[in-house]
Design an enzyme around this catalytic site. Structure first.
Site, mmCIF file in Angstrom:
data_model
loop_
_atom_site.group_PDB
_atom_site.id
_atom_site.type_symbol
_atom_site.label_atom_id
_atom_site.label_comp_id
_atom_site.label_asym_id
_atom_site.label_seq_id
_atom_site.Cartn_x
_atom_site.Cartn_y
_atom_site.Cartn_z
ATOM 1 N N GLY A 134 3.683 -5.274 -2.522
ATOM 2 C CA GLY A 134 4.806 -5.271 -1.583
ATOM 3 C C GLY A 134 5.401 -3.881 -1.619
ATOM 4 O O GLY A 134 4.698 -2.888 -1.461
ATOM 5 N N CYS A 136 -0.724 -3.784 -7.295
ATOM 6 C CA CYS A 136 -0.212 -2.721 -6.429
ATOM 7 C C CYS A 136 1.266 -2.419 -6.725
ATOM 8 O O CYS A 136 1.550 -1.846 -7.769
ATOM 9 C CB CYS A 136 -0.493 -3.052 -4.974
ATOM 10 S SG CYS A 136 -0.482 -1.579 -3.949
ATOM 11 N N HIS A 145 -5.427 -5.108 -3.828
ATOM 12 C CA HIS A 145 -5.040 -6.506 -3.573
ATOM 13 C C HIS A 145 -6.299 -7.370 -3.472
ATOM 14 O O HIS A 145 -6.930 -7.399 -2.415
ATOM 15 C CB HIS A 145 -4.345 -6.622 -2.217
ATOM 16 C CG HIS A 145 -2.986 -6.042 -2.110
ATOM 17 N ND1 HIS A 145 -1.855 -6.807 -2.031
ATOM 18 C CD2 HIS A 145 -2.569 -4.761 -2.017
ATOM 19 C CE1 HIS A 145 -0.789 -6.025 -1.902
ATOM 20 N NE2 HIS A 145 -1.193 -4.776 -1.886
ATOM 21 N N GLU A 157 -6.186 -10.620 -3.538
ATOM 22 C CA GLU A 157 -5.790 -11.910 -2.937
ATOM 23 C C GLU A 157 -6.011 -11.937 -1.431
ATOM 24 O O GLU A 157 -5.995 -13.002 -0.818
ATOM 25 C CB GLU A 157 -4.325 -12.226 -3.298
ATOM 26 C CG GLU A 157 -3.247 -11.516 -2.507
ATOM 27 C CD GLU A 157 -3.034 -10.044 -2.921
ATOM 28 O OE1 GLU A 157 -3.798 -9.524 -3.762
ATOM 29 O OE2 GLU A 157 -2.101 -9.425 -2.375
HETATM 30 N N1 GLN Z 1 3.379 1.907 -2.137
HETATM 31 C C1 GLN Z 1 4.039 0.685 -2.474
HETATM 32 C C2 GLN Z 1 5.116 0.945 -3.539
HETATM 33 O O1 GLN Z 1 5.352 2.037 -3.911
HETATM 34 C C3 GLN Z 1 3.047 -0.351 -2.977
HETATM 35 C C4 GLN Z 1 2.194 -0.874 -1.855
HETATM 36 C C5 GLN Z 1 1.582 -2.219 -2.089
HETATM 37 O O2 GLN Z 1 1.999 -2.965 -2.969
HETATM 38 N N2 GLN Z 1 0.613 -2.556 -1.276
HETATM 39 O O3 GLN Z 1 5.720 0.027 -3.997
#
Ligand code: GLN
Length: 190
Positions: free
Chosen positions: A47, A78, A168, A170
């Protein structure tokens, strides 16, 4: 069967829950401290990490999240991996520092440069995942082991009971990473 929590403040929550349920384990959405202490393992989803930090602070969840991380396995995906990292760059922000990993945010490019790869190597076999504004993750200690690679760079690490992945899984049909996390949760509950 262990209960796997998915931190449900923001981001890609539901698909993790579906994978966990598909693997025969139960999954609950973690939205507060009480939920956090009911689960045996926690997925911190992808996210936007800076938003997750703000929501955690707003709901008084930051310290419980840190405390529970000393007791049960966490898997940061992520943005979740950025929360788990000891050092965060580009730009720096606070983190739970539960793994000796350095995360450089957005190192795989902007949203528009997102891509799927079927060539991530996990346990000597190809698996798939999406890289979406993904961080580069670097180990800061020998205790951190490479779990998965992509184009000869490590994209998932584990240290003790915890793990992180910059991609990811999922969002694809693959269940390998979820199944691996489930086995870590089972092992740590023994
Ligand atoms: N770039 C996002 C961050 O810094 C992470 C992106 C992702 O979770 N897909 O939180």
């Amino acid at each position: 069967m262990p209960r796997i929590g998915v931190l449900a403040l923001q981001g890609c929550v539901k698909l993790h829950q579906e994978k966990i349920q598909k693997l025969g384990a139960s999954s609950i959405l973690v939205k507060n401290k009480e939920d956090l202490f009911m689960v045996d393992g926690l997925i911190l989803p992808g996210g936007e990490s800076s938003t997750m930090i703000k929501i955690c602070d707003l709901f008084g969840l930051w310290n419980p999240l840190y405390e529970r991380g000393g007791q049960i396995p966490y898997w940061g995906v992520c943005a979740g991996s950025i929360l788990m990292a000891k050092e965060v760059l580009n730009p720096n922000q606070k983190s739970l520092a539960l793994m000796n990993v350095q995360a450089t945010r957005n190192a795989y490019g902007r949203q528009i440069q997102s891509f799927e790869s079927n060539a991530i190597v996990f346990q000597n076999k190809p698996t798939s995942g999406f890289f979406i504004r993904a961080p580069k993750l670097i180990a800061l200690s020998k205790d951190v082991q490479s779990l998965a690679t992509f184009e000869s760079e490590t994209v998932a690490w584990e240290e003790g009971m915890h793990m992180v992945s910059s991609f990811h899984p999922e969002l694809t049909d693959s269940c390998e990473m979820h199944s691996y996390f489930l086995s870590k949760v089972k092992d740590s509950a023994l």
